[in-house]
Design a protein around this motif. Structure first.
Motif, mmCIF file in Angstrom:
data_model
loop_
_atom_site.group_PDB
_atom_site.id
_atom_site.type_symbol
_atom_site.label_atom_id
_atom_site.label_comp_id
_atom_site.label_asym_id
_atom_site.label_seq_id
_atom_site.Cartn_x
_atom_site.Cartn_y
_atom_site.Cartn_z
ATOM 1 N N HIS A 38 0.836 -1.200 0.000
ATOM 2 C CA HIS A 38 0.000 0.000 0.000
ATOM 3 C C HIS A 38 0.871 1.250 0.000
ATOM 4 O O HIS A 38 1.887 1.317 0.713
ATOM 5 N N LEU A 39 0.466 2.257 -0.770
ATOM 6 C CA LEU A 39 1.210 3.506 -0.889
ATOM 7 C C LEU A 39 0.491 4.685 -0.245
ATOM 8 O O LEU A 39 0.983 5.803 -0.305
ATOM 9 N N ASN A 40 -0.655 4.417 0.343
ATOM 10 C CA ASN A 40 -1.407 5.480 1.010
ATOM 11 C C ASN A 40 -2.231 4.864 2.126
ATOM 12 O O ASN A 40 -2.158 3.654 2.367
ATOM 13 N N VAL A 41 -3.030 5.682 2.776
ATOM 14 C CA VAL A 41 -3.759 5.261 3.969
ATOM 15 C C VAL A 41 -4.704 4.103 3.652
ATOM 16 O O VAL A 41 -5.417 4.107 2.648
ATOM 17 N N ILE A 42 -4.716 3.088 4.524
ATOM 18 C CA ILE A 42 -5.652 1.975 4.436
ATOM 19 C C ILE A 42 -6.930 2.388 5.162
ATOM 20 O O ILE A 42 -6.900 2.752 6.333
ATOM 21 N N THR A 43 -8.056 2.330 4.466
ATOM 22 C CA THR A 43 -9.319 2.815 5.026
ATOM 23 C C THR A 43 -10.325 1.715 5.327
ATOM 24 O O THR A 43 -11.306 1.965 6.024
ATOM 25 N N CYS A 44 -10.118 0.515 4.801
ATOM 26 C CA CYS A 44 -11.122 -0.540 4.958
ATOM 27 C C CYS A 44 -10.448 -1.893 5.088
ATOM 28 O O CYS A 44 -9.505 -2.198 4.336
ATOM 29 N N ILE A 45 -10.914 -2.697 6.037
ATOM 30 C CA ILE A 45 -10.461 -4.081 6.206
ATOM 31 C C ILE A 45 -11.691 -4.972 6.245
ATOM 32 O O ILE A 45 -12.659 -4.683 6.956
ATOM 33 N N ARG A 46 -11.663 -6.071 5.490
ATOM 34 C CA ARG A 46 -12.749 -7.041 5.502
ATOM 35 C C ARG A 46 -12.188 -8.436 5.778
ATOM 36 O O ARG A 46 -11.222 -8.861 5.154
ATOM 37 N N LYS A 47 -12.817 -9.130 6.704
ATOM 38 C CA LYS A 47 -12.418 -10.502 7.017
ATOM 39 C C LYS A 47 -12.951 -11.448 5.954
ATOM 40 O O LYS A 47 -14.119 -11.383 5.568
ATOM 41 N N ILE A 48 -12.090 -12.344 5.473
ATOM 42 C CA ILE A 48 -12.492 -13.383 4.533
ATOM 43 C C ILE A 48 -12.571 -14.727 5.248
ATOM 44 O O ILE A 48 -13.521 -15.471 5.075
ATOM 45 N N SER A 49 -11.563 -15.041 6.038
ATOM 46 C CA SER A 49 -11.558 -16.239 6.882
ATOM 47 C C SER A 49 -10.651 -15.952 8.065
ATOM 48 O O SER A 49 -10.157 -14.832 8.229
ATOM 49 N N GLU A 50 -10.427 -16.952 8.906
ATOM 50 C CA GLU A 50 -9.580 -16.742 10.082
ATOM 51 C C GLU A 50 -8.134 -16.434 9.701
ATOM 52 O O GLU A 50 -7.403 -15.837 10.490
ATOM 53 N N LYS A 51 -7.717 -16.828 8.516
ATOM 54 C CA LYS A 51 -6.346 -16.604 8.089
ATOM 55 C C LYS A 51 -6.250 -15.743 6.825
ATOM 56 O O LYS A 51 -5.188 -15.672 6.218
ATOM 57 N N LYS A 52 -7.333 -15.111 6.465
ATOM 58 C CA LYS A 52 -7.312 -14.312 5.245
ATOM 59 C C LYS A 52 -8.201 -13.085 5.418
ATOM 60 O O LYS A 52 -9.291 -13.168 5.973
ATOM 61 N N PHE A 53 -7.713 -11.942 4.936
ATOM 62 C CA PHE A 53 -8.491 -10.714 4.974
ATOM 63 C C PHE A 53 -8.066 -9.841 3.805
ATOM 64 O O PHE A 53 -7.045 -10.102 3.142
ATOM 65 N N SER A 54 -8.842 -8.788 3.538
ATOM 66 C CA SER A 54 -8.529 -7.887 2.441
ATOM 67 C C SER A 54 -8.505 -6.454 2.944
ATOM 68 O O SER A 54 -9.180 -6.104 3.915
ATOM 69 N N THR A 55 -7.709 -5.625 2.278
ATOM 70 C CA THR A 55 -7.595 -4.213 2.620
ATOM 71 C C THR A 55 -7.717 -3.375 1.353
ATOM 72 O O THR A 55 -7.339 -3.808 0.261
ATOM 73 N N SER A 56 -8.264 -2.181 1.511
ATOM 74 C CA SER A 56 -8.284 -1.213 0.417
ATOM 75 C C SER A 56 -8.029 0.159 0.999
ATOM 76 O O SER A 56 -8.203 0.382 2.203
ATOM 77 N N GLY A 57 -7.599 1.091 0.140
ATOM 78 C CA GLY A 57 -7.241 2.398 0.666
ATOM 79 C C GLY A 57 -7.197 3.475 -0.389
ATOM 80 O O GLY A 57 -7.676 3.315 -1.522
ATOM 81 N N LEU A 58 -6.571 4.574 -0.019
ATOM 82 C CA LEU A 58 -6.547 5.753 -0.869
ATOM 83 C C LEU A 58 -5.584 5.633 -2.039
ATOM 84 O O LEU A 58 -5.537 6.517 -2.886
ATOM 85 N N ASP A 59 -4.799 4.561 -2.088
ATOM 86 C CA ASP A 59 -3.891 4.355 -3.220
ATOM 87 C C ASP A 59 -4.571 3.604 -4.365
ATOM 88 O O ASP A 59 -3.946 3.332 -5.395
ATOM 89 N N GLY A 60 -5.836 3.236 -4.215
ATOM 90 C CA GLY A 60 -6.549 2.549 -5.278
ATOM 91 C C GLY A 60 -6.243 1.077 -5.397
ATOM 92 O O GLY A 60 -6.544 0.472 -6.424
ATOM 93 N N LYS A 61 -5.676 0.482 -4.349
ATOM 94 C CA LYS A 61 -5.356 -0.943 -4.389
ATOM 95 C C LYS A 61 -6.288 -1.717 -3.460
ATOM 96 O O LYS A 61 -6.646 -1.237 -2.382
ATOM 97 N N LEU A 62 -6.650 -2.915 -3.884
ATOM 98 C CA LEU A 62 -7.341 -3.875 -3.043
ATOM 99 C C LEU A 62 -6.445 -5.090 -2.934
ATOM 100 O O LEU A 62 -6.127 -5.721 -3.948
ATOM 101 N N ILE A 63 -6.019 -5.407 -1.730
ATOM 102 C CA ILE A 63 -5.008 -6.442 -1.511
ATOM 103 C C ILE A 63 -5.580 -7.516 -0.600
ATOM 104 O O ILE A 63 -6.204 -7.207 0.421
ATOM 105 N N ILE A 64 -5.387 -8.767 -0.987
ATOM 106 C CA ILE A 64 -5.796 -9.905 -0.179
ATOM 107 C C ILE A 64 -4.580 -10.432 0.561
ATOM 108 O O ILE A 64 -3.536 -10.702 -0.049
ATOM 109 N N TRP A 65 -4.706 -10.572 1.872
ATOM 110 C CA TRP A 65 -3.622 -11.038 2.734
ATOM 111 C C TRP A 65 -3.937 -12.442 3.227
ATOM 112 O O TRP A 65 -5.019 -12.691 3.743
#
Length: 406
Positions: free
Chosen positions: A377-404
């Protein structure tokens, strides 16, 4: 795994921010342009992709809805690394602030600064999305929303200091709202439902996090509510209040069982309450606080009973885990590299001491080289969503949606 939702390219890219100035680099050669400082007001360089302030997943994680920082909701079909835009939902007239997808009924809730909300649904799960109006009765922007576990109601927080609990009225084919009478004294920035469906947590820029009784006879089993809450089943009763005096509260989340409640505030603190049982009497618990030396968090979510993830202005998610003394401690900065960086647990005094010692040793005019962002991520992360106990996603002001994937 970085999901490229857009494929627009630019010659320059903003690398780092130092107060009100940008350092600019040439994206083609990668060389830093010496003394190329652009004022933040007049910087002509757009972001490579529009910010994604919020996103939501369906129950099977095969569809994802995002807001590309405008009045629209884009619904993507997800198949591995392949993302296909299927629908563009257009009903709002101002920025869509929050999206929430009901996993059981497959209904998508959109909340906007235009003071309106819509519940989107597809008859039979196929065909175009049809909007159903939510009558919020607000005179300020709607800021956040979340479905209750039963999905017969949802809550909306607003800039009018109100919390609206909405339920469906079949006679008029719309969702109507009931307002909490005991309002916050400032904007409500986040809401979260307890798994028992009767308690609602909210956090506000008045520096307070509250837990309300949120039973509605038109949507709830009042006999079950009375057995859980006792005499506190009245709508809008305040059962718990956490005073985050150092800064306004940004985000709140319950653990999967509802035994823990956590909230992050603008003073870089994590506040949490343990041992909650979902009853009115069980809410009388003290809150523990953890002050961090990092920048403030914007969002958090529980992954399990002993793990939660928070992220914000540091641009990297931080994993917190419960230790043997039943305290949440930061254990890892999730940078996306092969080996994530351990979280430093040092006090602000020690950090300041090291900083000034370095100034003394190296000279007052020597600045440390900017290492840039730690993660993708290159800018502020504004949203986190849980996918499972070991997986989640983040999105932010840099226009990226990343699955962790932990």
């Amino acid at each position: 795994e970085i999901l490229p939702l857009h494929t627009t390219f630019y010659n320059y890219h903003i690398m780092s921010v130092n107060r009100s100035w940008y350092r600019v680099s040439d994206e083609v050669s990668g060389a830093i342009i010496p003394d190329a400082l652009c004022n933040i007001v007049s910087a002509p360089l757009p972001s490579p992709t529009p910010p994604i302030p919020t996103h939501a997943w369906n129950a099977s994680n095969t569809m994802c809805a995002i807001c590309p920082n405008n009045t629209e909701v884009h619904v993507y079909k997800v198949d591995g690394n392949k993302w296909e835009l299927e629908h563009v939902l257009k009903e709002h007239t101002q920025l869509v602030a929050c999206l929430a997808w009901a996993p059981l009924t497959d209904k998508l809730l959109s909340i906007s600064h235009d003071r309106n909300g819509f519940v989107w649904q597809r008859p039979g799960g196929k065909g175009p999305w049809e909007p159903v109006l939510v009558v919020l009765r607000l005179n300020r922007a709607a800021l956040c929303g979340q479905w209750s576990p039963s999905e017969r109601k949802f809550a909306v927080g607003s800039g009018a200091k109100n919390i609206c609990v909405c339920f469906y009225e079949p006679d008029n084919n719309w969702w109507v709202s009931k307002h909490m009478k005991k309002k916050h004294s400032s904007s409500v920035l986040d809401v979260a439902w307890h798994p028992n469906n009767f308690l609602l947590a909210s956090c506000s820029s008045d520096n307070r996090c509250r837990v309300y009784s949120a039973c509605i006879k038109d949507a709830d089993d009042m006999a079950a509510a009375k057995s859980v809450l006792g005499n506190a089943e009245s709508f809008g009763d305040i059962l718990l209040e956490i005073d985050c005096a150092g800064g306004w509260c940004q985000s709140v989340s319950w653990s999967p069982s509802g035994s823990s409640l956590a909230v992050v505030s603008q003073d870089s603190s994590l506040h949490y309450v343990l041992g909650l049982d979902g009853s009115a009497s069980g809410c009388a618990r003290p809150a523990d606080s953890l002050r961090l030396s990092s920048m403030p968090f914007q969002a958090l979510v529980f992954l399990s009973e002993t793990k939660l993830v928070a992220a914000g202005h540091d641009m990297v998610p931080v994993l917190f885990e419960m230790d043997s003394t039943h305290k949440f401690v930061p254990t890892k900065y999730l940078t996306g590299a092969d080996k994530d960086r351990p979280a430093k647990q040092e006090s602000r005094f020690n950090a300041a001491q090291v900083f000034f010692k370095s100034k003394t040793d190296k000279g007052m005019n020597t600045e440390a080289e900017d290492e840039g962002p730690l993660g993708p991520h290159l800018n502020v992360i504004t949203c986190i969503r849980k996918i499972s106990e070991k997986k989640f996603s983040t999105s932010g002001l840099d226009g990226k949606l990343i699955i962790w994937d932990l």
